[in-house]
Motif scaffolding. Structure first.
Motif, PDB file in Angstrom:
ATOM      1  N   ASN A   1       0.861  -1.188   0.000  1.00 39.07           N
ATOM      2  CA  ASN A   1       0.000   0.000   0.000  1.00 39.07           C
ATOM      3  C   ASN A   1       0.896   1.236   0.000  1.00 39.07           C
ATOM      4  O   ASN A   1       1.875   1.306   0.734  1.00 39.07           O
ATOM      5  CB  ASN A   1      -0.895   0.018   1.243  1.00 39.07           C
ATOM      6  N   ASP A   2       0.551   2.207  -0.836  1.00 38.18           N
ATOM      7  CA  ASP A   2       1.444   3.350  -1.020  1.00 38.18           C
ATOM      8  C   ASP A   2       0.608   4.595  -1.305  1.00 38.18           C
ATOM      9  O   ASP A   2       0.135   4.791  -2.413  1.00 38.18           O
ATOM     10  CB  ASP A   2       2.393   3.056  -2.186  1.00 38.18           C
ATOM     11  N   GLY A   3       0.403   5.425  -0.284  1.00 37.52           N
ATOM     12  CA  GLY A   3      -0.439   6.605  -0.461  1.00 37.52           C
ATOM     13  C   GLY A   3      -1.863   6.191  -0.786  1.00 37.52           C
ATOM     14  O   GLY A   3      -2.474   5.403  -0.069  1.00 37.52           O
ATOM     15  N   ASP A   4      -2.387   6.690  -1.904  1.00 33.78           N
ATOM     16  CA  ASP A   4      -3.740   6.338  -2.330  1.00 33.78           C
ATOM     17  C   ASP A   4      -3.804   4.969  -2.991  1.00 33.78           C
ATOM     18  O   ASP A   4      -4.888   4.443  -3.237  1.00 33.78           O
ATOM     19  CB  ASP A   4      -4.282   7.387  -3.317  1.00 33.78           C
ATOM     20  N   TYR A   5      -2.643   4.406  -3.313  1.00 37.77           N
ATOM     21  CA  TYR A   5      -2.604   3.113  -3.993  1.00 37.77           C
ATOM     22  C   TYR A   5      -2.793   1.981  -2.984  1.00 37.77           C
ATOM     23  O   TYR A   5      -2.127   1.932  -1.946  1.00 37.77           O
ATOM     24  CB  TYR A   5      -1.275   2.929  -4.729  1.00 37.77           C
TER      25      TYR A   5
ATOM     26  N   MET B   1       8.988  -6.126  -2.799  1.00 35.73           N
ATOM     27  CA  MET B   1       9.373  -4.723  -2.664  1.00 35.73           C
ATOM     28  C   MET B   1       9.397  -3.986  -4.006  1.00 35.73           C
ATOM     29  O   MET B   1       9.708  -2.804  -4.067  1.00 35.73           O
ATOM     30  CB  MET B   1      10.750  -4.611  -1.990  1.00 35.73           C
ATOM     31  N   SER B   2       9.072  -4.687  -5.084  1.00 35.15           N
ATOM     32  CA  SER B   2       9.137  -4.065  -6.410  1.00 35.15           C
ATOM     33  C   SER B   2       7.994  -3.068  -6.620  1.00 35.15           C
ATOM     34  O   SER B   2       6.953  -3.153  -5.974  1.00 35.15           O
ATOM     35  CB  SER B   2       9.099  -5.144  -7.500  1.00 35.15           C
ATOM     36  N   ASP B   3       8.218  -2.156  -7.533  1.00 29.21           N
ATOM     37  CA  ASP B   3       7.196  -1.165  -7.895  1.00 29.21           C
ATOM     38  C   ASP B   3       7.258  -0.963  -9.406  1.00 29.21           C
ATOM     39  O   ASP B   3       8.145  -0.290  -9.925  1.00 29.21           O
ATOM     40  CB  ASP B   3       7.454   0.157  -7.171  1.00 29.21           C
ATOM     41  N   ASN B   4       6.310  -1.576 -10.100  1.00 28.44           N
ATOM     42  CA  ASN B   4       6.284  -1.512 -11.563  1.00 28.44           C
ATOM     43  C   ASN B   4       5.087  -0.726 -12.096  1.00 28.44           C
ATOM     44  O   ASN B   4       4.693  -0.889 -13.256  1.00 28.44           O
ATOM     45  CB  ASN B   4       6.281  -2.924 -12.153  1.00 28.44           C
ATOM     46  N   ARG B   5       4.537   0.136 -11.258  1.00 30.79           N
ATOM     47  CA  ARG B   5       3.362   0.893 -11.682  1.00 30.79           C
ATOM     48  C   ARG B   5       3.645   1.760 -12.901  1.00 30.79           C
ATOM     49  O   ARG B   5       2.810   1.862 -13.808  1.00 30.79           O
ATOM     50  CB  ARG B   5       2.837   1.748 -10.516  1.00 30.79           C
ATOM     51  N   ASP B   6       4.816   2.377 -12.949  1.00 23.62           N
ATOM     52  CA  ASP B   6       5.137   3.260 -14.065  1.00 23.62           C
ATOM     53  C   ASP B   6       5.332   2.498 -15.376  1.00 23.62           C
ATOM     54  O   ASP B   6       5.295   3.095 -16.452  1.00 23.62           O
ATOM     55  CB  ASP B   6       6.399   4.067 -13.759  1.00 23.62           C
TER      56      ASP B   6
ATOM     57  N   VAL C   1      -8.936  -5.064  -6.364  1.00 19.78           N
ATOM     58  CA  VAL C   1      -8.621  -3.649  -6.558  1.00 19.78           C
ATOM     59  C   VAL C   1      -7.315  -3.484  -7.334  1.00 19.78           C
ATOM     60  O   VAL C   1      -7.135  -2.518  -8.089  1.00 19.78           O
ATOM     61  CB  VAL C   1      -8.569  -2.911  -5.191  1.00 19.78           C
ATOM     62  N   VAL C   2      -6.398  -4.436  -7.180  1.00 12.43           N
ATOM     63  CA  VAL C   2      -5.131  -4.383  -7.918  1.00 12.43           C
ATOM     64  C   VAL C   2      -5.364  -4.717  -9.388  1.00 12.43           C
ATOM     65  O   VAL C   2      -4.815  -4.066 -10.287  1.00 12.43           O
ATOM     66  CB  VAL C   2      -4.095  -5.335  -7.280  1.00 12.43           C
ATOM     67  N   GLY C   3      -6.196  -5.740  -9.632  1.00 13.57           N
ATOM     68  CA  GLY C   3      -6.523  -6.064 -11.013  1.00 13.57           C
ATOM     69  C   GLY C   3      -7.175  -4.891 -11.725  1.00 13.57           C
ATOM     70  O   GLY C   3      -6.877  -4.601 -12.896  1.00 13.57           O
ATOM     71  N   ASP C   4      -8.056  -4.189 -11.014  1.00 11.03           N
ATOM     72  CA  ASP C   4      -8.696  -2.997 -11.580  1.00 11.03           C
ATOM     73  C   ASP C   4      -7.655  -1.927 -11.911  1.00 11.03           C
ATOM     74  O   ASP C   4      -7.737  -1.258 -12.954  1.00 11.03           O
ATOM     75  CB  ASP C   4      -9.727  -2.427 -10.603  1.00 11.03           C
TER      76      ASP C   4
END
Length: 263
Positions: free
Chosen positions: A126-130, A195-200, A223-226
């Motif tokens: 969970n990261d801010g609004d994400y 710990m990865s972050d591939n949102r971008d 919610v992640v799939g969405d």
């Protein structure tokens, strides 16, 4: 050592069919596709492999620096594709391999026809609004438990990840798969994965994408799939009746049907 040997690559199906590459999730190996991949042997050239540290891969190929991020695993995928001279690849990635496929396809989109992402998550934290499904304290506690007692962690977590408590044999199989993975590499891969972050990276995808979202998936909740669907241009989201995180084991027929419809 060739890439084929390093990753224990197996190639079956139609010799000149469209390549279909299956990539397994954390703690698993290519055997996890045994109920899905055969359905495509008549129509595709089916490519299976093990990430370094899993299954029959060559453990001597493991390098701390190369595999300190998911990019190293994506590079392996591309090296296999180059060695087999594959083009127009349909890449099917489960769990963490969904993002590995995204990274590979973003780097060389001309090699890929489609991506099929099974239970993908670009960020577990969970990261801010994400909302990724896990608080930082949850991830840190899980990794600490995994570091101190990998076999115990595997026995406790695998059935939770699998879901389907009414079918304990599935949880037992995933536990055995976790326990068969090299513990040192498994611990490092867990840190990289969670710990990865591939949102971008999602917005850079330029090939058609199918997202297969399971019901009651504790690792990659709905919610992640969405989120993945909203951020991958033109993607298709299918919410499955299958529960848990491993529909390739728990609901192979539904998985096959969804993939065939997309193809």
């Amino acid at each position: 050592m060739t890439r084929i040997e390093r990753n224990a690559v197996t190639v079956t199906g139609r010799a000149h069919g469209q390549p279909m590459m299956f990539a397994h999730g954390y703690g698993c190996d290519q055997n996890m596709w045994r109920s899905v991949a055969p359905a495509f042997l008549d129509t595709h050239r089916v490519v299976l492999f093990d990430h370094v540290g899993a299954g029959r891969s060559d453990l001597r190929a493991y390098d701390d620096q190369r595999y300190s991020t998911l990019d190293g695993y994506a590079e392996d995928v591309l090296e296999i594709i180059h060695e087999l001279d594959l083009r127009d690849v349909v890449f099917v990635g489960h769990s963490v391999s969904a993002m590995i496929g995204v990274l590979a396809a973003n780097r060389e989109p001309e090699r890929f026809a489609k991506l099929i992402l099974v239970g993908p998550s670009p960020r577990y934290l969970n990261d801010g609004d994400y909302v990724g499904g896990f608080d930082k304290a949850d991830i840190e506690a899980m990794l600490e438990s995994l570091d101190s007692n990998y076999l115990g962690w595997s026995s406790a977590m695998a059935p939770v990840i699998m879901g389907n408590p009414d079918r304990p044999e599935l949880g037992a199989e995933l536990t055995n798969s976790f326990c068969a993975t090299d513990p040192d590499i498994a611990r490092k891969f867990a840190h990289v994965t969670f710990m990865s972050d591939n949102r971008d990276d999602l917005g850079r995808v330029r090939v058609p994408v199918l997202i297969l979202q399971c019901t009651d998936d504790v690792i990659a909740p709905a919610v992640v799939g969405d989120y993945v669907h909203e951020h991958v241009p033109g993607s298709t989201l299918v919410t499955m009746n299958a529960t848990g995180h491993c529909p390739n084991l728990s609901a192979p027929e539904e998985t096959i049907a969804a993939i065939r419809t997309f193809l």
